[in-house]
Design an enzyme around this catalytic site. Structure first.
Site, short mmCIF file in Angstrom:
data_model
loop_
_atom_site.label_atom_id
_atom_site.label_comp_id
_atom_site.label_asym_id
_atom_site.label_seq_id
_atom_site.Cartn_x
_atom_site.Cartn_y
_atom_site.Cartn_z
N ASP A 85 0.81 -1.21 0.00
CA ASP A 85 0.00 0.00 0.00
C ASP A 85 0.84 1.27 0.00
O ASP A 85 2.06 1.22 0.21
CB ASP A 85 -0.98 0.00 1.19
CG ASP A 85 -0.33 -0.42 2.52
OD1 ASP A 85 0.91 -0.41 2.60
OD2 ASP A 85 -1.07 -0.73 3.46
N ASN B 65 -7.71 -2.40 14.23
CA ASN B 65 -9.10 -2.74 13.90
C ASN B 65 -9.18 -3.98 13.01
O ASN B 65 -10.20 -4.26 12.42
CB ASN B 65 -9.80 -1.55 13.23
CG ASN B 65 -9.16 -1.16 11.90
OD1 ASN B 65 -8.20 -1.80 11.46
ND2 ASN B 65 -9.67 -0.13 11.26
N HIS C 248 -7.38 -4.54 10.23
CA HIS C 248 -7.14 -4.36 8.79
C HIS C 248 -5.82 -5.01 8.37
O HIS C 248 -4.89 -5.15 9.15
CB HIS C 248 -7.24 -2.89 8.36
CG HIS C 248 -6.12 -1.99 8.73
ND1 HIS C 248 -6.30 -0.72 9.21
CD2 HIS C 248 -4.77 -2.15 8.67
CE1 HIS C 248 -5.13 -0.15 9.42
NE2 HIS C 248 -4.18 -1.00 9.10
C1 GLP Z 1 -0.88 0.58 8.60
C2 GLP Z 1 -0.49 -0.23 7.37
C3 GLP Z 1 -0.64 -1.70 7.60
C4 GLP Z 1 -0.06 -2.07 8.94
C5 GLP Z 1 -0.88 -1.43 10.02
C6 GLP Z 1 -0.35 -1.69 11.42
O1 GLP Z 1 -2.09 1.23 8.50
N1 GLP Z 1 -1.21 0.13 6.19
O2 GLP Z 1 -0.03 -2.42 6.54
O3 GLP Z 1 -0.07 -3.46 9.11
O4 GLP Z 1 -1.00 -0.05 9.82
O5 GLP Z 1 0.72 -0.83 11.67
P1 GLP Z 1 1.70 -1.02 12.88
O6 GLP Z 1 2.51 -2.22 12.54
O7 GLP Z 1 2.53 0.23 12.88
O8 GLP Z 1 0.89 -1.20 14.09
#
Ligand code: GLP
Length: 245
Positions: free
Chosen positions: A67, A136, A138
């Protein structure tokens, strides 16, 4: 789904890096699906150390990232292109022409999502997709929704995600409101999925996604259906489900 329980972030990162390192050694021209965020940072650090120790050769590795924020240039320090260079690409011998991310500066969403779908599918199969998990549930930027997504698309970020990611920006107002994200279908087509998750703030998402019903309101729950999915989680992330392991 195979769950590897680790003590802490460091052990989680080491185990995940070992799995990726084994793949690079057994298939030097492998296709890696890469992720950003704080979860995989330690994994990249470990891979860089293995490269510096002469254990790994990235020269034939190809990569596609999940992304990118819409509107951020690759040299913006919060863009995912910048993140990848900072944490991995600039420290190993990967050919940057073989690395791919959505182009956050292409504001023509239809054109950019079609272009990126062609890039991903042109790889003829991602060998390993690295993932984090949003608080959440995702994956990539595939937010809780009423259906699972298919190909690359332009996503409106939820308030939860904007707040969660605001820690990297000067303020929540500076977080882009949209992102391009690989779709769930393409994530599921990867031959191996490796998800890293750490911390108490992810414990509910771990419970909902990996120990609850499969539903698009918990996007990561679809991974329960993947034939070769490995979750490497630390004790805090597993704190609500440790009695079930
Ligand atoms: C972001 C990214 C994801 C990632 C998530 C968790 O929004 N788009 O790919 O897995 O957040 O991030 P973190 O690992 O910093 O908690």
């Amino acid at each position: 789904m195979r769950i590897i329980a680790t003590m802490d972030y460091k052990e989680m990162s080491g185990k995940a890096a070992a799995i990726i390192a084994d793949l690079i050694k057994s298939k030097p021209d492998c296709v890696l699906g890469l992720a950003t965020g704080s979860s995989p940072e330690g994994t990249y650090k470990d891979l860089v150390q293995r490269y510096q120790a002469g254990e790994l050769d990235f020269s034939a590795v190809r990569s596609v990232n999940l992304d990118e924020y819409v509107g951020l240039a690759p040299d913006h320090d919060q863009s995912y292109a910048y993140f990848m260079h900072h944490h991995l690409f600039d420290h190993v011998n990967i050919n940057v022409e073989n690395t791919h991310l959505p182009d956050g500066l292409n504001l023509d969403a239809a054109a950019e999502t079609a272009r990126y779908d062609a890039v991903v599918r042109g790889m003829n199969g991602v060998d390993l997709q690295l993932l984090g998990l949003g608080p959440n549930g995702h994956i990539g930027f595939n937010e809780p929704d009423d259906c699972f997504s298919y190909g690359t698309r332009c996503v409106d970020l939820t308030e939860t995600t904007i707040q969660a990611n605001s820690r990297f920006f000067a303020s929540a107002d500076d977080v882009p409101r949209q992102a391009y994200s690989m779709g769930i279908y393409d994530i599921m087509m990867s031959k191996h999925i490796l998800l890293v998750v750490s911390g108490k703030n992810k414990a509910q998402a771990v419970k909902d996604c990996f120990f609850g019903p499969i539903k698009p309101l918990a996007p990561g729950s679809i991974l329960q259906l993947h034939p070769n999915c490995t979750v490497v989680a630390d004790a805090d992330a597993l704190s609500l489900v440790s009695h079930l392991l």
